[in-house]
Design an enzyme around this catalytic site. Structure first.
Site, PDB file in Angstrom:
ATOM      1  N   ASP A  26       0.939  -1.222  -0.170  1.00 14.03           N
ATOM      2  CA  ASP A  26       0.197   0.238   0.046  1.00 14.03           C
ATOM      3  C   ASP A  26       0.818   1.493   0.084  1.00 14.03           C
ATOM      4  O   ASP A  26       1.980   1.362   0.438  1.00 14.03           O
ATOM      5  CB  ASP A  26      -0.825  -0.116   1.247  1.00 14.03           C
ATOM      6  CG  ASP A  26      -1.980   1.147   1.007  1.00 14.03           C
ATOM      7  OD1 ASP A  26      -2.463   1.461   0.003  1.00 14.03           O
ATOM      8  OD2 ASP A  26      -2.349   1.458   2.241  1.00 14.03           O
ATOM      9  N   ASN A  74     -11.124  -2.631  -5.027  1.00 15.41           N
ATOM     10  CA  ASN A  74     -10.478  -1.486  -5.811  1.00 15.41           C
ATOM     11  C   ASN A  74     -11.025  -1.288  -7.028  1.00 15.41           C
ATOM     12  O   ASN A  74     -10.859  -0.359  -7.731  1.00 15.41           O
ATOM     13  CB  ASN A  74      -9.022  -1.951  -6.083  1.00 15.41           C
ATOM     14  CG  ASN A  74      -8.124  -1.957  -4.657  1.00 15.41           C
ATOM     15  OD1 ASN A  74      -7.110  -2.805  -4.599  1.00 15.41           O
ATOM     16  ND2 ASN A  74      -8.313  -0.999  -3.827  1.00 15.41           N
TER      17      ASN A  74
HETATM   18  C1  IPE Z   1      -5.406  -2.815  -0.143  1.00 13.59           C
HETATM   19  O1  IPE Z   1      -5.028  -1.175  -0.380  1.00 13.59           O
HETATM   20  C2  IPE Z   1      -5.318  -3.378  -1.161  1.00 13.59           C
HETATM   21  C3  IPE Z   1      -4.141  -3.423  -2.061  1.00 13.59           C
HETATM   22  C4  IPE Z   1      -2.929  -3.203  -1.480  1.00 13.59           C
HETATM   23  C5  IPE Z   1      -4.147  -4.377  -3.358  1.00 13.59           C
HETATM   24  P1  IPE Z   1      -6.231  -0.193  -0.330  1.00 13.59           P
HETATM   25  O2  IPE Z   1      -5.471   0.988  -0.264  1.00 13.59           O
HETATM   26  O3  IPE Z   1      -7.220  -0.675  -1.240  1.00 13.59           O
HETATM   27  O4  IPE Z   1      -7.109  -0.025   1.065  1.00 13.59           O
HETATM   28  P2  IPE Z   1      -7.831   0.711   1.886  1.00 13.59           P
HETATM   29  O5  IPE Z   1      -8.603   1.322   1.091  1.00 13.59           O
HETATM   30  O6  IPE Z   1      -6.660   1.895   2.344  1.00 13.59           O
HETATM   31  O7  IPE Z   1      -8.380   0.040   3.140  1.00 13.59           O
HETATM   32  C1  IPE Z   2      -1.836   0.346  -3.249  1.00 16.32           C
HETATM   33  O1  IPE Z   2      -1.417   1.597  -3.359  1.00 16.32           O
HETATM   34  C2  IPE Z   2      -1.927  -0.296  -4.771  1.00 16.32           C
HETATM   35  C3  IPE Z   2      -3.423  -0.638  -5.205  1.00 16.32           C
HETATM   36  C4  IPE Z   2      -4.185  -0.727  -4.039  1.00 16.32           C
HETATM   37  C5  IPE Z   2      -3.833  -1.016  -6.311  1.00 16.32           C
HETATM   38  P1  IPE Z   2      -2.633   2.563  -3.321  1.00 16.32           P
HETATM   39  O2  IPE Z   2      -2.994   2.996  -4.670  1.00 16.32           O
HETATM   40  O3  IPE Z   2      -3.905   2.229  -2.368  1.00 16.32           O
HETATM   41  O4  IPE Z   2      -1.818   3.974  -2.634  1.00 16.32           O
HETATM   42  P2  IPE Z   2      -2.415   5.006  -1.494  1.00 16.32           P
HETATM   43  O5  IPE Z   2      -2.847   4.135  -0.492  1.00 16.32           O
HETATM   44  O6  IPE Z   2      -3.651   5.678  -2.418  1.00 16.32           O
HETATM   45  O7  IPE Z   2      -1.241   5.619  -1.236  1.00 16.32           O
HETATM   46 MG    MG Z   3      -4.196   2.485  -0.485  1.00 17.01          MG
END
Ligand code: IPE
Ligand code: IPE
Ligand code: MG
Length: 263
Positions: A26, A74
Site C-alpha cells: 500500500d 479496488n
Molecule cells: C489494500 O489497499 C489493497 C491493496 C493493496 C491491493 P487499499 O489502499 O485498497 O486499502 P484501503 O482502502 O486503504 O483500506
Molecule cells: C496500493 O497503493 C495499490 C493498490 C491498491 C492497487 P494505493 O493506490 O492504495 O496507494 P495509496 O494508499 O492511495 O497511497
Molecule cells: Mg491504499
C-alpha cells in the site's frame, strides 16, 4: 487429502525465517502525490519494489510470498486508474514470467479471475502453467481477491461437492477449498503505507500471523525494509493461545497443543 496443520488447532513449524510472508503493498498513490506525479506512476514504481522483494525473499529462504495487488473493492476506484492497473498487470506478467521461471519460482494467482479481460486471464493461466512444477519459492499474487470472497467461495464449493455436510462441516472440511490451502498459513504479515488495517486480505489465513506495519510507502520498500520486518518477527513470541511456560524449550508442539479443544 493430506492437510497442513491449522494454527487454531496445532502449533505449526516455526522457523527463524518466516516460511510464508504476506504483504499488503500500500501507498503507491501517496508516494506519487508527494512527488507531484500522477498516482499511476506510483503503481509503476511499485512493480520495482515487488521485483526487489521477490528477490530478497528468495535469497533469505522464504518459501511462500503472497502479495495483495488488487482487492475486490479496488474496482470502485476511478475508471482510468483501474484500467491502468489492468494494463500494468498484463505488461508485468508478460515481462516477468520468464524471469520467474528461470529462477525456479512458482507463480500463483488467487482471486476471482472471471472479471478480468480474456487476454489477462489467459496470461495469468499461462504463467501459472509454465511455472507450476518449479520447486523454489512460491509467489502468489492476490488479484480481485477479498478474504470474505475466499471464505464464501470455499463454502459454496464444499457444499456443492459434499451437500451432506451442510450442517456439520468442520474447519478441516472447509480448509482444502480455501485459497492457498496447500501453503502453510502466513507467519508474517506486512502492510506498508502506514495504515493499520487488514482491508479484507486473507481473513481466514491470517488467524495467527504476526502483524507488522510500516510507514514506508510501497514504492520505497525494498530489501532493507523487508529485513527490518523479519527482524521484528524474530523478536516475537508466538503462543497460539498457550502460555509462555508451555512453549519452553524441549516441549514438543504436540505437548504444547494438548487441550486445544476443537481438533
Ligand atoms: C489494500 O489497499 C489493497 C491493496 C493493496 C491491493 P487499499 O489502499 O485498497 O486499502 P484501503 O482502502 O486503504 O483500506
Ligand atoms: C496500493 O497503493 C495499490 C493498490 C491498491 C492497487 P494505493 O493506490 O492504495 O496507494 P495509496 O494508499 O492511495 O497511497
Ligand atoms: Mg491504499
Amino acid at each position: 487429502m493430506a492437510q497442513l496443520p491449522s494454527s487454531t488447532r496445532t502449533i505449526p513449524d516455526i522457523a527463524r525465517v518466516p516460511r510464508h510472508v504476506a504483504i499488503i503493498m500500500d501507498g503507491n498513490g501517496r508516494w506519487a502525490k508527494k512527488r507531484f506525479l500522477p498516482r499511476i506512476m506510483g503503481h509503476q514504481r511499485g512493480v520495482e519494489s515487488l521485483r526487489e522483494t521477490v528477490r530478497a525473499c528468495r535469497d533469505l529462504g522464504v518459501e511462500y510470498l503472497t502479495v495483495f495487488a488488487f482487492s475486490s473493492e479496488n474496482w470502485r476506484r476511478p475508471v482510468d486508474e483501474v484500467s491502468f492497473l489492468m494494463s500494468l498487470f498484463l505488461k508485468m506478467l508478460e515481462r516477468e514470467v520468464a524471469n520467474l521461471h528461470k529462477n525456479n519460482i512458482r507463480l500463483k494467482i488467487i482471486g476471482d479471475r472471471s472479471r478480468f479481460d480474456d487476454a489477462l486471464q489467459r496470461t495469468m493461466l499461462e504463467g501459472q502453467r509454465l511455472t507450476e512444477n518449479n520447486t523454489g519459492m512460491t509467489l502468489t499474487i492476490a488479484a480481485n481477491y477479498g478474504g470474505r470472497w475466499d471464505m464464501m467461495n470455499a463454502v459454496h464449493q464444499l457444499l456443492s461437492e459434499r451437500p451432506e455436510l451442510a450442517t456439520t462441516f468442520t474447519e478441516a472440511d472447509l480448509q482444502p477449498y480455501l485459497c492457498l490451502s496447500e501453503a502453510p498459513e502466513p507467519d508474517l504479515f506486512i502492510r506498508t503505507g502506514g495504515e493499520k488495517r487488514i482491508s479484507n486480505f486473507m481473513l481466514w489465513q491470517l488467524a495467527y500471523a504476526e502483524l507488522y506495519f510500516t510507514d514506508a510507502l510501497w514504492p520505497a520498500f525494498g530489501r532493507k525494509e523487508l529485513e527490518q520486518a523479519i527482524e521484528s518477527y524474530q523478536g516475537r513470541e508466538r503462543r497460539f493461545g498457550r502460555t509462555s511456560e508451555q512453549l519452553v524449550a524441549g516441549q514438543s508442539p504436540e505437548q504444547a497443543s494438548k487441550g486445544s479443544g476443537n481438533a
